[in-house]
Each structure stands twice: as structure tokens, then as C-alpha cells.
Design a protein around this motif. Structure first.
Motif: not given
Length: 156
Positions: A91-97, A99-112
Motif C-alpha cells: 500500500r505504501k509503494l502504491q501511495e508513493a507511486a 503521489r509522484a504521478e500526481e506531482e508530475a501531472a501538476y508540473e505539466r499542467a502548470a508548465k512549471l
């Protein structure tokens, strides 16, 4: 007259009970109430304490049924614990994956730009720049936070 009444009252209340020879009847051996309240206990006798048991004395057979049940129960508990630990790790590994995917999607959407800090430009110090810095520091004066300390030195 008052003296006579006082003497008669003294004889009646003090001396008369002393002269009364009748003994009060006491019931035969009633159990006495304990002054202690609560649970009472007895200390068991320690017969043959510390003596070794001779080999000729037959020992009662051990009840293997209950020990087998206990072993089975412990094995089941151990299996449950390992299953729970494995589930938590997964469960912890899935949550970390996630979370990393959400952060990458946020950076792409915000073009940061990525979170790496931009390199600072290097400033070359020359004699002319050092003189200019000294002149500017003299003109501007000390920072306001330190001006009070320059005027009035601290006393202990």
C-alpha cells in the motif's frame, strides 16, 4: 436537704451497679468478626519444597492436545502478521507511486520548470567594483537595525 438528695443519687447510680452480683449470660463461643475486611487468603504449606523428585515417581503425561492447539494458534497469528505487514508495504509503494504521478501531472499542467534551483550568476570582483561598494556603503550608512547600536553602545 439538697445534700441528702445528692448522696442518694450517688449511691443509686454509682455504688448500686457495683454491688449487683448478677453475671450477664454470654452466648457460647460465637465466631468473632474479623477486623480485616476484604478478601482473606491462606498461605499454602510448602511440603517437600526444594527437594528433588526421585526418578521412580511416575510423572503425569503431558496433555499434547492443548499444546498443539497453542502452536496452531501462534502459527495463525504469525501468518496474519506477515500478511498485514506485506499488505502495508504494498500500500505504501502504491501511495508513493500515485503521489509522484500526481506531482508530475501538476508540473505539466502548470508548465512549471523542474524543482532544480536556477544557477546563480557569478560576480567578478575587481578593484573598481570594490571601491564603488565602499563608497556606496559610506553614503547609505549602516542598516537601521544596527544604527541604534552604533550610537549607543550596549552596557552590561
Amino acid at each position: 436537704m439538697d445534700d441528702v438528695i445528692g448522696i442518694l443519687a450517688l449511691i443509686l447510680f454509682v455504688v448500686a451497679p457495683m454491688l449487683d452480683k448478677k453475671k450477664k449470660k454470654v452466648p457460647p463461643e460465637l465466631p468473632k468478626k474479623s477486623k480485616r475486611r476484604g478478601i482473606s487468603f491462606r498461605i499454602p504449606e510448602l511440603r517437600h519444597a526444594g527437594e528433588s523428585v526421585p526418578a521412580s515417581v511416575p510423572m503425569p503425561p503431558e496433555d499434547t492436545g492443548t499444546s498443539d492447539e497453542i502452536l496452531l494458534q501462534q502459527e495463525a497469528e504469525l501468518r496474519d502478521e506477515t500478511h498485514t505487514a506485506a499488505y502495508e508495504a504494498q500500500r505504501k509503494l502504491q501511495e508513493a507511486a500515485t503521489r509522484a504521478e500526481e506531482e508530475a501531472a501538476y508540473e505539466r499542467a502548470a508548465k512549471l520548470p523542474s524543482m532544480q534551483p536556477a544557477p546563480q550568476p557569478r560576480i567578478e570582483m575587481t578593484a573598481a567594483k570594490a571601491r564603488e561598494a565602499i563608497v556606496l556603503a559610506t553614503i547609505l550608512g549602516a542598516p537601521k537595525a544596527k544604527q541604534n547600536m552604533i550610537r549607543r553602545p550596549r552596557t552590561k
